[in-house]
Design an enzyme around this catalytic site. Structure first.
Site, mmCIF file in Angstrom:
data_model
loop_
_atom_site.group_PDB
_atom_site.id
_atom_site.type_symbol
_atom_site.label_atom_id
_atom_site.label_comp_id
_atom_site.label_asym_id
_atom_site.label_seq_id
_atom_site.Cartn_x
_atom_site.Cartn_y
_atom_site.Cartn_z
ATOM 1 N N LEU A 232 0.878 -1.163 0.000
ATOM 2 C CA LEU A 232 0.000 0.000 0.000
ATOM 3 C C LEU A 232 0.916 1.213 0.000
ATOM 4 C CD1 LEU A 232 -2.760 -0.975 2.601
ATOM 5 C CD2 LEU A 232 -3.062 -0.722 0.133
ATOM 6 N N ASP A 233 0.626 2.199 -0.832
ATOM 7 C CA ASP A 233 1.535 3.335 -0.908
ATOM 8 C C ASP A 233 1.419 4.236 0.323
ATOM 9 O OD1 ASP A 233 -0.652 5.098 -1.317
ATOM 10 O OD2 ASP A 233 -0.553 4.828 -3.484
ATOM 11 N N LEU A 234 2.245 5.245 0.374
ATOM 12 C CA LEU A 234 2.381 6.105 1.554
ATOM 13 C C LEU A 234 1.045 6.605 2.083
ATOM 14 C CD1 LEU A 234 4.284 7.786 3.454
ATOM 15 C CD2 LEU A 234 4.170 9.584 1.713
ATOM 16 N N SER B 169 -2.034 5.488 1.369
ATOM 17 C CA SER B 169 -3.130 4.520 1.378
ATOM 18 C C SER B 169 -3.217 3.845 2.740
ATOM 19 C CB SER B 169 -2.932 3.470 0.279
ATOM 20 O OG SER B 169 -2.970 4.077 -0.998
ATOM 21 N N ARG C 260 -0.223 1.511 -7.970
ATOM 22 C CA ARG C 260 -1.086 2.690 -7.879
ATOM 23 C C ARG C 260 -2.254 2.620 -8.858
ATOM 24 N NH1 ARG C 260 1.010 6.818 -4.944
ATOM 25 N NH2 ARG C 260 -0.183 8.374 -6.107
#
Length: 265
Positions: free
Chosen positions: A111-113, A115, A196
């Site tokens: 999960l990105d920063l 999220s 993403r």
């Protein structure tokens, strides 16, 4: 070499290190190329090198313990954490936020920063890679808050696949849950999970994602876990939900108990 000979020799070092939670097989292969892995004092030059219970394996000159039995945790990732063991920018990481006493784990996907939501963690790097494969057919569900004008017809068309900025995306199930002014909440589900993907597809629909929360990954739900909380999946549940080779995973059969608060890094 037949299976009997391979069994007598032990296990390939790339798989052995992945099961030890050091890294995925792909990352282990890169570490071997970089000369960071040794076996009984000698540098390992090939990922097909075999390891037995009597061997000593070192990574970056540190002894790696024998692989533990496979374990899996559900973790509610807060926003503001990066899903990496080391961040060159010095940002706080998921792995630094975990409770003391946790074994070394790797994430199933990322999960990105910015999220939030469910992130699966395991001490078995080979399992992590396996669970990430789109061939498992595992659905990943998200609650997504967007800013902009939502066109339900265009959302429905995502189910047939889409192309944005030259990138082809697989089928995405997306529906409008509620809206207030220019803000709306969507439910989004996909099986492929490119980097993403949700944010980029929404941008292709002229929608800006202001919040993204993963609510499930295959049969494992976020449930009532609060941000920063961690919960191990019981072994019997894990075994029942793991996909067999070339077969989709069964439906979820329940969540685990015994929630443990995570330490913030």
């Amino acid at each position: 070499m037949d299976g009997q000979d391979a069994g007598a020799r032990g296990e390939r070092i790339a798989k052995w290190l992945a099961r030890s939670g050091v890294a995925s097989r792909r990352d282990v292969e890169r570490m071997i190329e970089e000369g960071r892995v040794s076996l009984n004092g000698a540098p390992v030059t090939h990922p097909a090198t075999f390891v037995t219970a009597n061997d000593a394996v070192f990574v970056d000159k540190k002894l790696v313990e024998q692989p533990d039995h496979t374990r899996l945790w559900r973790y509610h990732k807060p926003d503001g954490l990066v899903t990496t063991h080391r961040d060159p920018e010095g940002r706080p990481t998921v792995f630094a936020s975990l409770p003391e006493g946790m074994p070394r784990v790797v994430s199933v996907g990322r999960l990105d920063l910015n999220s939030e939501g469910l992130l699966l963690l395991t001490n078995d790097g080979a399992l992590a890679r396996r669970l990430e494969l789109p061939s498992n057919g595992w659905l990943r569900r998200y609650r997504v808050r967007v800013f902009g004008v939502v066109d339900p017809k265009r959302l429905a068309e995502l189910a047939g696949g889409s192309v944005f900025d030259g990138v082809k995306y697989g089928p995405i199930e997306a529906s409008l849950d509620s809206k207030k002014g220019d803000n709306a909440w969507l439910t989004v589900a996909l099986r492929e999970g490119k980097n993403r993907e949700v944010r980029r597809v929404m941008a292709g629909l002229n929608l800006h994602v202001s919040r993204l929360l993963r609510t499930s990954y295959g049969p494992f739900p976020l449930g009532e876990l609060q941000p920063g909380e961690l919960e191990e999946v019981p072994g019997r549940v894990l075994k029942s939900q793991l996909p067999r080779d070339n077969e989709p995973a069964p439906a979820a059969r329940g969540a685990s108990k015994g929630r443990a608060p995570a330490r913030r890094g």
